[in-house]
Design a protein around this motif. Structure first.
Motif, PDB file in Angstrom:
ATOM      1  N   VAL A 141       0.803  -1.249   0.185  1.00  0.00           N
ATOM      2  CA  VAL A 141      -0.201   0.015  -0.026  1.00  0.00           C
ATOM      3  C   VAL A 141       0.970   1.231   0.039  1.00  0.00           C
ATOM      4  CG1 VAL A 141      -1.620   1.393   1.544  1.00  0.00           C
ATOM      5  CG2 VAL A 141      -1.885  -1.214   1.182  1.00  0.00           C
ATOM      6  N   SER A 142       1.906   1.199   1.012  1.00  0.00           N
ATOM      7  CA  SER A 142       2.812   2.258   0.968  1.00  0.00           C
ATOM      8  C   SER A 142       3.547   2.629  -0.231  1.00  0.00           C
ATOM      9  CB  SER A 142       3.784   2.523   2.287  1.00  0.00           C
ATOM     10  OG  SER A 142       4.197   1.249   2.525  1.00  0.00           O
ATOM     11  N   THR A 143       3.856   1.654  -0.739  1.00  0.00           N
ATOM     12  CA  THR A 143       4.796   1.344  -2.149  1.00  0.00           C
ATOM     13  C   THR A 143       3.965   2.138  -3.235  1.00  0.00           C
ATOM     14  OG1 THR A 143       5.371  -0.929  -1.188  1.00  0.00           O
ATOM     15  CG2 THR A 143       6.171  -0.057  -3.186  1.00  0.00           C
ATOM     16  N   LYS A 144       2.717   1.638  -3.296  1.00  0.00           N
ATOM     17  CA  LYS A 144       1.764   2.386  -4.295  1.00  0.00           C
ATOM     18  C   LYS A 144       1.695   3.742  -4.277  1.00  0.00           C
ATOM     19  CE  LYS A 144      -1.298   2.000  -7.657  1.00  0.00           C
ATOM     20  NZ  LYS A 144      -1.554   3.500  -7.738  1.00  0.00           N
ATOM     21  N   PHE A 145       1.391   4.126  -3.022  1.00  0.00           N
ATOM     22  CA  PHE A 145       1.161   5.724  -2.691  1.00  0.00           C
ATOM     23  C   PHE A 145       2.543   6.450  -2.938  1.00  0.00           C
ATOM     24  CE2 PHE A 145      -2.435   4.859  -0.484  1.00  0.00           C
ATOM     25  CZ  PHE A 145      -3.125   6.045  -0.747  1.00  0.00           C
ATOM     26  N   LEU A 146       3.673   5.804  -2.883  1.00  0.00           N
ATOM     27  CA  LEU A 146       5.088   6.560  -2.944  1.00  0.00           C
ATOM     28  C   LEU A 146       5.174   6.562  -4.564  1.00  0.00           C
ATOM     29  CD1 LEU A 146       7.403   4.852  -0.606  1.00  0.00           C
ATOM     30  CD2 LEU A 146       6.863   7.113  -0.729  1.00  0.00           C
ATOM     31  N   ALA A 147       4.498   5.435  -5.354  1.00  0.00           N
ATOM     32  CA  ALA A 147       4.652   5.371  -6.788  1.00  0.00           C
ATOM     33  C   ALA A 147       3.742   6.518  -7.515  1.00  0.00           C
ATOM     34  CB  ALA A 147       4.342   3.933  -7.215  1.00  0.00           C
ATOM     35  N   ASP A 148       2.732   6.694  -6.953  1.00  0.00           N
ATOM     36  CA  ASP A 148       1.851   7.603  -7.530  1.00  0.00           C
ATOM     37  C   ASP A 148       2.537   8.949  -7.271  1.00  0.00           C
ATOM     38  OD1 ASP A 148       0.313   5.749  -8.236  1.00  0.00           O
ATOM     39  OD2 ASP A 148      -1.249   5.906  -6.666  1.00  0.00           O
ATOM     40  N   LYS A 149       3.078   9.379  -6.069  1.00  0.00           N
ATOM     41  CA  LYS A 149       3.723  10.703  -5.586  1.00  0.00           C
ATOM     42  C   LYS A 149       4.992  10.777  -6.852  1.00  0.00           C
ATOM     43  CE  LYS A 149       3.882  14.163  -3.081  1.00  0.00           C
ATOM     44  NZ  LYS A 149       2.682  14.995  -2.957  1.00  0.00           N
ATOM     45  N   PHE A 150       5.773   9.806  -6.976  1.00  0.00           N
ATOM     46  CA  PHE A 150       6.889  10.111  -7.921  1.00  0.00           C
ATOM     47  C   PHE A 150       6.645   9.157  -8.922  1.00  0.00           C
ATOM     48  CE2 PHE A 150       8.118  10.861  -3.362  1.00  0.00           C
ATOM     49  CZ  PHE A 150       8.723  12.236  -3.658  1.00  0.00           C
ATOM     50  N   ILE A 173      10.196   3.956   5.694  1.00  0.00           N
ATOM     51  CA  ILE A 173       9.943   2.979   6.690  1.00  0.00           C
ATOM     52  C   ILE A 173       8.412   3.757   7.272  1.00  0.00           C
ATOM     53  CG2 ILE A 173      10.324   1.619   8.603  1.00  0.00           C
ATOM     54  CD1 ILE A 173      13.290   2.293   8.110  1.00  0.00           C
ATOM     55  N   SER A 174       7.500   3.133   6.879  1.00  0.00           N
ATOM     56  CA  SER A 174       6.299   3.812   7.415  1.00  0.00           C
ATOM     57  C   SER A 174       5.142   3.047   7.976  1.00  0.00           C
ATOM     58  CB  SER A 174       5.362   4.447   6.046  1.00  0.00           C
ATOM     59  OG  SER A 174       4.993   3.350   5.132  1.00  0.00           O
ATOM     60  N   TYR A 175       4.512   3.738   9.064  1.00  0.00           N
ATOM     61  CA  TYR A 175       3.321   3.076   9.760  1.00  0.00           C
ATOM     62  C   TYR A 175       3.643   1.693  10.280  1.00  0.00           C
ATOM     63  CZ  TYR A 175       1.406   7.058   7.658  1.00  0.00           C
ATOM     64  OH  TYR A 175       1.005   8.354   7.300  1.00  0.00           O
ATOM     65  N   VAL A 176       4.316   1.803  11.682  1.00  0.00           N
ATOM     66  CA  VAL A 176       4.598   0.696  12.116  1.00  0.00           C
ATOM     67  C   VAL A 176       3.885   0.570  13.644  1.00  0.00           C
ATOM     68  CG1 VAL A 176       6.506  -0.201  11.151  1.00  0.00           C
ATOM     69  CG2 VAL A 176       6.670   1.368  13.069  1.00  0.00           C
ATOM     70  N   GLU A 177       2.965   1.868  13.986  1.00  0.00           N
ATOM     71  CA  GLU A 177       2.309   2.037  15.438  1.00  0.00           C
ATOM     72  C   GLU A 177       1.137   1.051  15.461  1.00  0.00           C
ATOM     73  OE1 GLU A 177      -0.842   5.130  16.680  1.00  0.00           O
ATOM     74  OE2 GLU A 177       0.967   6.159  16.045  1.00  0.00           O
ATOM     75  N   LEU A 178       1.107   0.464  16.725  1.00  0.00           N
ATOM     76  CA  LEU A 178       0.296  -0.444  16.893  1.00  0.00           C
ATOM     77  C   LEU A 178      -0.935  -0.317  18.020  1.00  0.00           C
ATOM     78  CD1 LEU A 178       2.344  -3.821  16.451  1.00  0.00           C
ATOM     79  CD2 LEU A 178       0.673  -2.909  14.834  1.00  0.00           C
TER      80      LEU A 178
END
Ligand SMILES: C[S@@+](CC[C@H](N)C(=O)[O-])C[C@H]1O[C@@H](n2cnc3c(N)ncnc32)[C@H](O)[C@@H]1O
Length: 175
Positions: free
Chosen positions: A54-63, A117-122
């Motif tokens: 999910v984060s990879t896809k958001f990064l891809a869309d931004k760049f 490195i994103s979103y590791v809060e639990l």
């Protein structure tokens, strides 16, 4: 999905919550890049702990012209990430998925323009459940991340609150 919902409970939809939370996180990365990296073209991005991408896809869309490398300890999450990528063949980005430990990736030093490195809060309950597969959670919560990143040699270390529950730390490798 539950992570962005908890962060923005007043959002009218999951999509809106996702756009706000992920959008603020991406803006923090972009602003840091513009301010400290002379806005050099972003060619390679590494997403450590990419999970199902999910984060990879958001990064891809931004760049959109960047090559994305998603890296995770879980081969199962990576299998889902690959499956999801195949279902969107028109992406302008290229992707590769690596099964490795983020603490010892085997990748060449300084071979990426952005490392995220994103979103590791639990939640506390989830925290307890996850300890069987995430043995370093205690250390993570006690870690002074800014201090550790500075001691590791990064410069321009900045932390901003990107939504009511999450902070984004950005830093630069000195030239
Ligand atoms: C909460 S998920 C983050 C998902 C994703 N970055 C996002 O923003 O949607 C955390 C991920 O980190 C991975 N992980 C935990 N420790 C890791 C390590 N040492 N090396 C690589 N991946 C790791 C887990 O397998 C899991 O997929």
């Amino acid at each position: 999905m539950s992570m962005v919902r908890r962060a923005k409970p007043d959002a009218s939809s999951l999509e809106e919550a996702n756009e706000i939370v992920r959008g603020n996180w991406l803006n923090a990365i972009e602003q840091h890049h513009q301010q400290y990296s002379r806005n050099l073209k972003v060619r390679d991005i590494l997403d450590i702990g990419c999970s199902v991408g999910v984060s990879t896809k958001f990064l891809a869309d931004k760049f959109p012209s960047a090559k994305l490398t998603g890296l995770d300890l879980s081969p199962y999450f990576l299998a889902v990430a690959k499956y999801k990528e195949k279902r969107r063949p028109n992406s302008s980005n290229s992707f590769q998925w690596i099964h490795a430990n983020g603490e010892d990736t085997g990748l060449d030093s300084q071979s990426f323009d952005i490392v995220s490195i994103s979103y590791v809060e639990l939640l506390p309950v989830l925290f307890t459940l996850m300890k069987s597969t995430e043995p370093f959670l205690d250390e993570y919560y006690l870690l002074d991340l800014e201090k550790t990143v500075k001691e590791a040699g990064f410069i321009n270390v900045q932390t901003i609150l990107t939504d009511p529950r999450h902070r984004t730390l950005t830093a630069t490798v000195p030239y």
